[in-house]
Design a protein around this motif. Structure first.
Motif, PDB file in Angstrom:
ATOM      1  N   TYR A 192     -32.751  -2.334 132.935  1.00 53.18           N
ATOM      2  CA  TYR A 192     -33.377  -2.942 130.656  1.00 53.18           C
ATOM      3  C   TYR A 192     -32.638  -2.342 130.270  1.00 53.18           C
ATOM      4  CZ  TYR A 192     -35.845  -2.364 126.089  1.00 53.18           C
ATOM      5  OH  TYR A 192     -35.929  -1.313 125.088  1.00 53.18           O
ATOM      6  N   LEU A 193     -32.444  -0.482 130.618  1.00 59.19           N
ATOM      7  CA  LEU A 193     -31.714   0.679 129.875  1.00 59.19           C
ATOM      8  C   LEU A 193     -30.099   0.553 129.713  1.00 59.19           C
ATOM      9  CD1 LEU A 193     -32.925   4.051 131.517  1.00 59.19           C
ATOM     10  CD2 LEU A 193     -33.989   2.245 128.534  1.00 59.19           C
ATOM     11  N   ARG A 194     -29.395  -0.485 131.403  1.00 57.50           N
ATOM     12  CA  ARG A 194     -28.397  -0.222 131.368  1.00 57.50           C
ATOM     13  C   ARG A 194     -28.084  -1.778 130.079  1.00 57.50           C
ATOM     14  NH1 ARG A 194     -28.802   0.962 136.701  1.00 57.50           N
ATOM     15  NH2 ARG A 194     -29.516  -1.390 136.841  1.00 57.50           N
ATOM     16  N   ASP A 195     -28.824  -2.418 130.452  1.00 56.97           N
ATOM     17  CA  ASP A 195     -28.109  -3.785 129.059  1.00 56.97           C
ATOM     18  C   ASP A 195     -28.774  -3.664 128.085  1.00 56.97           C
ATOM     19  OD1 ASP A 195     -28.495  -6.931 128.954  1.00 56.97           O
ATOM     20  OD2 ASP A 195     -30.555  -6.283 128.044  1.00 56.97           O
ATOM     21  N   SER A 196     -29.174  -2.582 127.539  1.00 50.33           N
ATOM     22  CA  SER A 196     -29.544  -1.950 125.810  1.00 50.33           C
ATOM     23  C   SER A 196     -28.382  -1.287 125.689  1.00 50.33           C
ATOM     24  CB  SER A 196     -31.013  -1.613 126.103  1.00 50.33           C
ATOM     25  OG  SER A 196     -31.965  -1.653 126.250  1.00 50.33           O
ATOM     26  N   ILE A 197     -28.143  -0.088 126.488  1.00 53.12           N
ATOM     27  CA  ILE A 197     -26.608   0.930 126.400  1.00 53.12           C
ATOM     28  C   ILE A 197     -25.779  -0.372 126.030  1.00 53.12           C
ATOM     29  CG2 ILE A 197     -25.491   2.217 127.869  1.00 53.12           C
ATOM     30  CD1 ILE A 197     -28.519   3.296 129.491  1.00 53.12           C
ATOM     31  N   ASP A 198     -25.263  -0.995 127.228  1.00 47.48           N
ATOM     32  CA  ASP A 198     -24.167  -2.487 126.886  1.00 47.48           C
ATOM     33  C   ASP A 198     -24.995  -2.867 125.882  1.00 47.48           C
ATOM     34  OD1 ASP A 198     -23.321  -1.673 129.403  1.00 47.48           O
ATOM     35  OD2 ASP A 198     -23.953  -3.080 130.758  1.00 47.48           O
ATOM     36  N   ARG A 199     -25.530  -2.752 124.999  1.00 51.21           N
ATOM     37  CA  ARG A 199     -25.745  -4.210 124.070  1.00 51.21           C
ATOM     38  C   ARG A 199     -25.281  -2.799 122.849  1.00 51.21           C
ATOM     39  NH1 ARG A 199     -31.631  -6.459 123.018  1.00 51.21           N
ATOM     40  NH2 ARG A 199     -30.442  -7.602 121.150  1.00 51.21           N
ATOM     41  N   ILE A 200     -25.882  -1.575 122.523  1.00 50.02           N
ATOM     42  CA  ILE A 200     -25.511  -1.012 121.532  1.00 50.02           C
ATOM     43  C   ILE A 200     -24.101  -0.737 121.640  1.00 50.02           C
ATOM     44  CG2 ILE A 200     -25.728   1.777 120.920  1.00 50.02           C
ATOM     45  CD1 ILE A 200     -28.656   1.547 122.096  1.00 50.02           C
ATOM     46  N   ALA A 314     -25.461  -7.558 112.822  1.00 44.82           N
ATOM     47  CA  ALA A 314     -25.550  -7.200 114.324  1.00 44.82           C
ATOM     48  C   ALA A 314     -25.968  -5.206 114.566  1.00 44.82           C
ATOM     49  CB  ALA A 314     -23.824  -6.589 114.002  1.00 44.82           C
ATOM     50  N   LEU A 315     -25.344  -5.051 113.610  1.00 42.80           N
ATOM     51  CA  LEU A 315     -26.634  -3.554 112.984  1.00 42.80           C
ATOM     52  C   LEU A 315     -28.396  -3.316 112.871  1.00 42.80           C
ATOM     53  CD1 LEU A 315     -23.626  -1.599 111.018  1.00 42.80           C
ATOM     54  CD2 LEU A 315     -23.904  -1.506 113.155  1.00 42.80           C
ATOM     55  N   ALA A 316     -28.145  -4.579 112.813  1.00 43.28           N
ATOM     56  CA  ALA A 316     -29.595  -4.220 112.210  1.00 43.28           C
ATOM     57  C   ALA A 316     -30.694  -4.869 112.787  1.00 43.28           C
ATOM     58  CB  ALA A 316     -29.535  -5.666 110.968  1.00 43.28           C
ATOM     59  N   GLU A 317     -29.774  -6.205 113.969  1.00 39.57           N
ATOM     60  CA  GLU A 317     -30.608  -6.161 115.371  1.00 39.57           C
ATOM     61  C   GLU A 317     -30.590  -4.529 115.658  1.00 39.57           C
ATOM     62  OE1 GLU A 317     -31.508  -9.995 116.468  1.00 39.57           O
ATOM     63  OE2 GLU A 317     -30.670 -10.233 115.018  1.00 39.57           O
ATOM     64  N   LEU A 318     -29.426  -4.188 115.825  1.00 41.03           N
ATOM     65  CA  LEU A 318     -29.768  -2.550 116.811  1.00 41.03           C
ATOM     66  C   LEU A 318     -31.504  -1.840 115.984  1.00 41.03           C
ATOM     67  CD1 LEU A 318     -26.081  -1.667 117.453  1.00 41.03           C
ATOM     68  CD2 LEU A 318     -27.671  -3.134 118.895  1.00 41.03           C
ATOM     69  N   THR A 319     -31.360  -2.394 115.018  1.00 41.67           N
ATOM     70  CA  THR A 319     -32.190  -0.998 114.224  1.00 41.67           C
ATOM     71  C   THR A 319     -34.026  -1.958 114.480  1.00 41.67           C
ATOM     72  OG1 THR A 319     -32.171  -2.094 112.644  1.00 41.67           O
ATOM     73  CG2 THR A 319     -31.113   0.071 112.594  1.00 41.67           C
ATOM     74  N   ARG A 320     -34.125  -3.351 114.623  1.00 42.08           N
ATOM     75  CA  ARG A 320     -35.030  -3.707 114.706  1.00 42.08           C
ATOM     76  C   ARG A 320     -35.508  -3.329 116.398  1.00 42.08           C
ATOM     77  NH1 ARG A 320     -33.388  -8.054 111.638  1.00 42.08           N
ATOM     78  NH2 ARG A 320     -32.251  -8.991 112.687  1.00 42.08           N
ATOM     79  N   SER A 321     -34.650  -3.303 117.305  1.00 42.96           N
ATOM     80  CA  SER A 321     -35.162  -3.388 118.852  1.00 42.96           C
ATOM     81  C   SER A 321     -34.900  -1.542 118.945  1.00 42.96           C
ATOM     82  CB  SER A 321     -33.944  -3.061 119.971  1.00 42.96           C
ATOM     83  OG  SER A 321     -33.838  -5.016 119.346  1.00 42.96           O
ATOM     84  N   TRP A 322     -34.075  -1.026 118.435  1.00 41.64           N
ATOM     85  CA  TRP A 322     -34.463   0.734 118.270  1.00 41.64           C
ATOM     86  C   TRP A 322     -34.325   1.692 117.539  1.00 41.64           C
ATOM     87  CZ3 TRP A 322     -30.615  -2.432 121.123  1.00 41.64           C
ATOM     88  CH2 TRP A 322     -30.898  -2.830 122.401  1.00 41.64           C
ATOM     89  N   ALA A 331     -29.071   7.586 118.769  1.00 41.40           N
ATOM     90  CA  ALA A 331     -30.246   9.128 119.551  1.00 41.40           C
ATOM     91  C   ALA A 331     -30.853   8.489 121.613  1.00 41.40           C
ATOM     92  CB  ALA A 331     -31.259   9.468 118.833  1.00 41.40           C
ATOM     93  N   TRP A 332     -31.468   7.288 120.992  1.00 39.88           N
ATOM     94  CA  TRP A 332     -31.794   6.105 122.143  1.00 39.88           C
ATOM     95  C   TRP A 332     -31.235   6.181 123.300  1.00 39.88           C
ATOM     96  CZ3 TRP A 332     -32.078   2.040 124.874  1.00 39.88           C
ATOM     97  CH2 TRP A 332     -33.055   1.727 126.053  1.00 39.88           C
ATOM     98  N   ARG A 333     -30.172   5.490 122.919  1.00 43.06           N
ATOM     99  CA  ARG A 333     -28.831   5.599 124.142  1.00 43.06           C
ATOM    100  C   ARG A 333     -28.290   6.594 124.679  1.00 43.06           C
ATOM    101  NH1 ARG A 333     -23.251   4.357 121.661  1.00 43.06           N
ATOM    102  NH2 ARG A 333     -23.211   6.135 121.179  1.00 43.06           N
ATOM    103  N   ASP A 334     -28.302   7.611 124.017  1.00 47.16           N
ATOM    104  CA  ASP A 334     -27.572   9.403 124.958  1.00 47.16           C
ATOM    105  C   ASP A 334     -29.184   8.846 125.744  1.00 47.16           C
ATOM    106  OD1 ASP A 334     -25.662   8.273 123.241  1.00 47.16           O
ATOM    107  OD2 ASP A 334     -25.928  10.450 121.766  1.00 47.16           O
ATOM    108  N   LYS A 335     -30.401   9.194 124.794  1.00 46.31           N
ATOM    109  CA  LYS A 335     -31.495   9.650 126.187  1.00 46.31           C
ATOM    110  C   LYS A 335     -31.195   8.763 126.902  1.00 46.31           C
ATOM    111  CE  LYS A 335     -36.578  11.009 127.047  1.00 46.31           C
ATOM    112  NZ  LYS A 335     -37.833  10.882 125.270  1.00 46.31           N
ATOM    113  N   ALA A 336     -31.179   7.640 127.195  1.00 47.08           N
ATOM    114  CA  ALA A 336     -30.961   6.366 127.715  1.00 47.08           C
ATOM    115  C   ALA A 336     -30.022   6.511 128.876  1.00 47.08           C
ATOM    116  CB  ALA A 336     -31.291   5.368 127.379  1.00 47.08           C
ATOM    117  N   ILE A 337     -29.027   6.696 128.435  1.00 45.23           N
ATOM    118  CA  ILE A 337     -28.087   7.069 129.440  1.00 45.23           C
ATOM    119  C   ILE A 337     -28.417   8.273 130.224  1.00 45.23           C
ATOM    120  CG2 ILE A 337     -25.664   8.608 129.969  1.00 45.23           C
ATOM    121  CD1 ILE A 337     -24.295   7.188 127.510  1.00 45.23           C
ATOM    122  N   LEU A 338     -29.053   9.075 129.953  1.00 46.87           N
ATOM    123  CA  LEU A 338     -29.631  10.432 130.773  1.00 46.87           C
ATOM    124  C   LEU A 338     -30.468   9.803 132.320  1.00 46.87           C
ATOM    125  CD1 LEU A 338     -29.489  13.315 128.201  1.00 46.87           C
ATOM    126  CD2 LEU A 338     -28.011  12.902 130.397  1.00 46.87           C
TER     127      LEU A 338
END
Length: 570
Positions: A192-200, A314-322, A331-338
């Motif tokens: 899930y994290l990898r998929d989310s990171i790719d989408r962002i 496209a940006l609104a889709e991101l803010t709705r999810s994260w 910030a969520w993406r950077d933390k997810a990468i770690l």
């Protein structure tokens, strides 16, 4: 420091106002007069639970307020600010207030603001130390004994070093625990994290980009109104800026003509000054014309609208999810990468963390040993000093052992958040077995033991003394020369901190810088307790009463001599 204590309708006290001395204050009076109510008042503003029967019989509520002088940059002031109290830059006073109704819940206030009573407890913990039989039993807890020993040891550097080493070790332990317990749910989390990171990353947002794009879209959607408005403004200001020749002069031309007309008068004074003002106005209008012309040139093109809408979506889709905003998404993406790095850890990474843990554990042990050494040094000195003080306080043969036992072994289990020491204050009364504090001493002995501890602590670290010490029952079972020594030591402690002592001994009260007498009187409808400061001859009479129960010529002379002799500098 306690500057003022005011009490209303507490027990037998209808109203009392005390302003303790900066040094030592004695509270005296006949047995049963109500001295304990003043201690109850201080306990109330210290956040303690009120006991039943505190409210005066004919009153609806009891009210207590203490005014404390505090350091603006101290811990008490910091706690007060966090609780919402407003302290001005040069404000150095805190008002701690408690109201106890005859029925219902009490109310705590801090400098006029309602607060939980736990806030009063936290602040009073920085300002007041009460040594009464019910209050000082908390020193029986190992945590309190460890804190006291660390304060005496002055081992702040060792504590900070160990705390940092402990936190680093615990963090690695937590990471290793996560890595070693990966299961299917953990792998799903990684997917899930990898998929989310790719989408962002596919959208690659920038902080605040959505706000900027929406503003740009609004300008495109209102392009006609903007164009018409700008063109109208430019035409009115400078007709040369628009393509259509209206044959009319703009404001700049008209103001220029006005300035030239005034200057043609060729006289200084109001005409020349007005011309200067018109020229200045023209310069401002020229700047406005330039800015409007630039805005017109920079207007986004209408054919950009589809691309803008697609990007905004496209940006609104991101803010709705994260979200809620793009900064949170990033910030969520950077933390997810770690987190993915940990979840996808290879055996090599586990091995590297284990090697890192060995190093951190070795460092934690080194810091713990340094802390233990500082504690043992302080424990030896403290035990010896307390022993000498106890002998002077009519407790010869009694002994306090401050024991620091370092846990054996080098495993993780030998350490905790406070080091690797088990600390115990063990008291031996003469005669008697060695027992932990609180189990081996009576109320009066425990008060004198705490006085000996505070004196020894002040001798080693005078700057770390509490602001106000309050002693009750410290003179129980003491008389004669020992009473004089007790008073002398309370006065000595008051050189480093404010001291308030409730006493029935003239030999103790005579050392005070200020003395308050608690007395009872019958007002017909009941007994009322009054509190009054005594000085000069009135204090001599009170000390004489304490000596012999009378005010005979002999007792008065004895009282004067006792007060004269009670001088640390004499």
């Amino acid at each position: 420091m306690l500057e003022e204590l005011e009490v209303r309708d507490l027990g037998p006290i209808h109203h009392a106002l005390l302003a303790p001395a900066r040094g030592m204050t004695a509270i005296t009076g006949e047995t049963g007069a109500g001295k304990s109510m003043l201690l109850n008042a201080i306990r109330l503003i210290s956040g303690q639970t009120p006991s039943t029967g505190l409210v005066r019989g004919d009153a609806k509520q009891s009210w207590v307020q203490g005014v404390f002088a505090v350091a603006p940059d101290g811990e008490a002031a910091s706690i007060a600010r966090e609780a919402g109290a407003v302290l001005e830059e040069n404000d150095d006073e805190l008002f701690l207030t408690r109201t106890v109704p005859a029925s219902g819940r009490s109310r705590a206030m801090l400098s006029g603001r309602s607060v939980p009573r736990s806030v009063l407890a936290d602040i009073a913990g920085e300002l007041v130390t009460i040594h009464g039989q019910s209050d000082q039993l908390r020193i029986a807890a190992e945590a309190k004994q460890r804190e006291f020993l660390d304060m005496v040891a002055g081992d702040d550097d060792e504590l900070r070093a160990y705390g940092a080493a402990w936190d680093a070790l615990r963090e690695v332990d937590d990471r290793l625990a996560r890595l070693r317990t990966q299961e299917a749910s953990v792998r799903q989390r990684a997917d899930y994290l990898r998929d989310s990171i790719d989408r962002i990353n596919a959208v690659d947002p920038e902080p605040g980009e959505d706000v900027e794009l929406k503003e740009k879209r609004a300008r495109i959607e209102h392009a006609t109104q903007i164009s018409q408005g700008v063109e109208g403004a430019l035409g009115a200001l400078d007709s040369s800026q628009i393509d259509v020749d209206t044959g009319e002069q703009g404001a700049i031309d008209l103001i220029t003509h006005a300035s030239q007309a005034l200057r043609s008068i060729h006289l200084d004074g109001v005409f020349a000054q007005t011309a200067d003002r018109l020229d200045s106005l023209n310069a401002d209008l020229s700047d406005i014309v330039f800015s409007l012309a630039q805005e017109s040139e920079d207007e986004p093109k209408v054919d950009d609208l589809d691309g803008l809408n697609a990007r905004i979506h496209a940006l609104a889709e991101l803010t709705r999810s994260w979200g809620p905003d793009l900064q949170d998404v990033i910030a969520w993406r950077d933390k997810a990468i770690l987190e993915v790095e940990d979840l996808d850890a290879s055996p090599e990474k586990v091995s590297a963390l284990e090697e890192r843990r060995v190093q951190l554990h070795r460092e934690a042990l080194r810091c713990a040993d340094a802390l233990s050494a500082a504690r043992r040094r302080a424990a030896r000195v403290l035990s010896e000093q307390v022993g000498r003080e106890l002998e002077a306080l009519a407790m010869a043969g009694s002994h306090l052992e401050v024991r620091v036992e370092t846990r054996s072994g080098t495993g993780r289990e030998s350490l905790d958040a406070h080091g690797r020491d088990d600390i115990a204050f063990l008291f031996t009364r003469s005669p008697g077995p060695q027992l932990s504090m609180g189990r081996s001493a009576s109320g009066g002995e425990l008060s004198r033991l705490m006085l000996a501890l505070e004196l020894s602590a002040a001798a080693q670290r005078p700057e770390a003394s509490a602001v106000t010490f309050i002693f009750d029952e410290v003179d129980a079972g003491v008389g004669g020369k020992a009473a004089v020594e007790l008073g002398r030591r309370l006065a000595r402690l008051s050189r480093h901190a404010q001291v308030i002592v409730v006493t029935h001994l003239a030999q103790v009260a005579s050392w005070a810088d200020a003395q308050f007498v608690v007395s009872k009187r019958d007002e017909g409808d009941g007994v009322v307790t009054a509190v009054a400061e005594v000085s000069g001859e009135s204090r001599v009479r009170e000390v004489a009463r304490m000596l012999s129960g009378s005010e005979s010529r002999t007792s008065l002379e004895h009282a004067r001599e006792l007060i004269r002799a009670s001088d640390l500098d004499g």
